[in-house]
Scaffold this active site. Structure first.
Site, short mmCIF file in Angstrom:
data_model
loop_
_atom_site.label_atom_id
_atom_site.label_comp_id
_atom_site.label_asym_id
_atom_site.label_seq_id
_atom_site.Cartn_x
_atom_site.Cartn_y
_atom_site.Cartn_z
N TYR A 33 25.57 45.86 20.57
CA TYR A 33 26.00 47.72 20.75
C TYR A 33 25.16 48.49 21.85
CZ TYR A 33 23.30 49.88 17.16
OH TYR A 33 22.84 50.30 16.22
N ARG A 52 18.45 46.86 28.34
CA ARG A 52 18.57 46.20 26.95
C ARG A 52 19.74 45.82 26.54
NH1 ARG A 52 16.82 51.19 22.76
NH2 ARG A 52 18.76 51.82 22.73
N ARG A 100 37.94 30.99 12.34
CA ARG A 100 36.49 31.29 12.07
C ARG A 100 35.07 29.98 11.68
NH1 ARG A 100 34.37 31.31 6.64
NH2 ARG A 100 32.22 33.18 6.87
N HIS A 102 31.40 29.32 12.03
CA HIS A 102 29.92 29.55 12.29
C HIS A 102 29.23 29.39 13.65
CE1 HIS A 102 30.60 30.27 8.08
NE2 HIS A 102 29.73 30.84 7.92
N LYS A 149 19.89 44.11 19.40
CA LYS A 149 20.79 45.67 19.01
C LYS A 149 22.19 44.93 18.92
CE LYS A 149 21.27 50.68 19.79
NZ LYS A 149 20.36 50.66 18.82
N GLU A 182 9.75 51.53 11.05
CA GLU A 182 10.94 51.91 12.23
C GLU A 182 12.25 52.88 11.34
OE1 GLU A 182 13.51 50.97 15.90
OE2 GLU A 182 13.71 48.92 13.96
N LEU A 207 13.38 48.01 16.97
CA LEU A 207 14.42 48.04 18.61
C LEU A 207 13.18 48.47 19.62
CD1 LEU A 207 17.27 47.48 19.32
CD2 LEU A 207 17.71 49.98 19.12
N1 PDD Z 1 19.79 53.47 17.90
N2 PDD Z 1 15.43 52.00 16.46
C1 PDD Z 1 16.52 51.87 15.71
C2 PDD Z 1 17.53 51.18 14.26
C3 PDD Z 1 17.88 52.45 16.29
O1 PDD Z 1 19.22 51.83 15.33
C4 PDD Z 1 18.27 53.19 16.99
C5 PDD Z 1 18.36 53.28 18.04
C6 PDD Z 1 16.44 53.80 17.72
C7 PDD Z 1 16.40 54.44 18.98
O2 PDD Z 1 16.38 53.69 19.61
P1 PDD Z 1 17.31 54.77 20.78
O3 PDD Z 1 16.07 55.47 21.76
O4 PDD Z 1 17.75 53.58 22.59
O5 PDD Z 1 17.93 55.13 20.89
C8 PDD Z 1 15.38 52.89 16.91
C9 PDD Z 1 21.76 54.14 17.75
C10 PDD Z 1 21.57 55.89 18.40
C11 PDD Z 1 22.15 53.92 16.55
O6 PDD Z 1 22.39 53.11 16.24
O7 PDD Z 1 23.64 54.79 16.53
#
Ligand code: PDD
Length: 289
Positions: A33, A52, A100, A102, A149, A182, A207
């Site tokens: 996403y 990304r 389904r 894996h 992501k 983070e 991330l």
């Molecule tokens: N989240 N780390 C994680 C685990 C994140 O899910 C996000 C962003 C960030 C910051 O990344 P960016 O600056 O590219 O938004 C860091 C989004 C906003 C979400 O999951 O809603």
């Protein structure tokens, strides 16, 4: 206002926007996403988010559901149809629908593409930023490819829920050695006791935040001393400032972590400077397209 959501080629009312029960996103979290910020009626940092997304798709070997050139048009359609001036566009791509199993489906399937949008109350965000938010620390229980992501967000979701239940705004996740990785959905930063701006270096542990890169560039432009290194939980008591960054938070000051009050308990000077400049600069580099 009724919401319009894009699902596999169609713009549908919210209640009619559905996917198949055998979508691999539902059964295996087999998808990726992106969250694109919208500010001042423009989708921001578009090319960085698409880059990304490209990496995430490649890592999971999922094909683009539409060409990369078409995607911005669909994002903008969702922004306009939902009349979003300040908020976010959410995009999700899953491997698609298959019985389904894996392993990847033997015969190629069409990936599922979903795009939705949401308004964010910028007044409320500004109030939070004026006070600074609270974090609670906990063990990072995610898998080892956090640079992708992926929609596999169970550990992030549980961390955030733990934070919310203890009255905090966000979870601060720690690796096995007590170093901060983070936030559950954000990048973490401090201004250390020497006045240096610090965030964790990129690796498979975190991330690669789009906002992170923009803030790093901005800090360097402003002559702020910056270093990318790991931050230990024990260091927070001496930190002058702390903040979070993300597509939806921009730069969000942190005033307390567990029982530790950061700095003077309000937003610090470096944090405020970066927040102001980040917002001023939105749209000027790689925003909009
Ligand atoms: N989240 N780390 C994680 C685990 C994140 O899910 C996000 C962003 C960030 C910051 O990344 P960016 O600056 O590219 O938004 C860091 C989004 C906003 C979400 O999951 O809603």
């Amino acid at each position: 206002m009724s919401r319009i959501i894009y699902v596999n080629g169609r713009y549908l009312p919210h209640r009619a926007a559905v996917i198949h029960v055998e979508d691999r996103g539902l059964q295996f979290a087999d998808g990726v996403y992106e969250v694109f910020p919208v500010f001042g009626g423009r989708i921001q940092n578009l090319s960085q988010h698409l880059a990304r997304l490209s990496n995430s798709l490649a890592a999971l070997r999922i094909a683009w559901p539409v060409t990369r050139a078409v995607l911005p048009l669909l994002l903008e359609q969702i922004r306009q149809r939902n009349r979003i001036a300040d908020g976010l566009i959410y995009l999700q791509i899953t491997r698609g629908v298959a019985p389904r199993d894996h392993a990847f489906p033997r015969n190629p399937v069409s990936p599922t593409l979903i795009i939705s949008g949401r308004h964010i109350d910028m007044g409320r965000r500004a109030e939070q930023a004026a006070r600074g938010v609270h974090l609670v620390s906990m063990l990072d229980q995610r898998w080892s490819r956090r640079d992708i992501k992926s929609v596999s967000l169970l550990a992030n979701m549980l961390a955030k829920q733990t934070a919310v239940e203890s009255g905090a705004f966000e979870a601060l996740m720690l690796d096995q050695d007590g170093y901060i990785t983070e936030g559950a959905a954000s990048t973490f930063w401090i201004v250390d006791r020497d006045g240096t701006l610090v965030t964790r270096p990129l690796s498979e542990d975190i991330l690669p935040g789009v906002t992170r890169q923009r803030v790093l560039n901005l800090a360097r432009e402003k002559g702020i001393r910056v270093t990318e290194r790991k931050i230990h939980l024990d260091e927070l008591a001496q930190a002058r400032e702390a903040f979070l960054t993300s597509a939806t938070l921009f730069v969000m000051p942190v005033s307390q972590i567990d029982a530790v009050v950061i700095g003077n308990g309000g937003p610090g000077v470096v944090t405020d400077t970066l927040r102001t400049h980040y917002i001023e600069n939105l749209g000027s580099v790689g925003g909009g397209g």
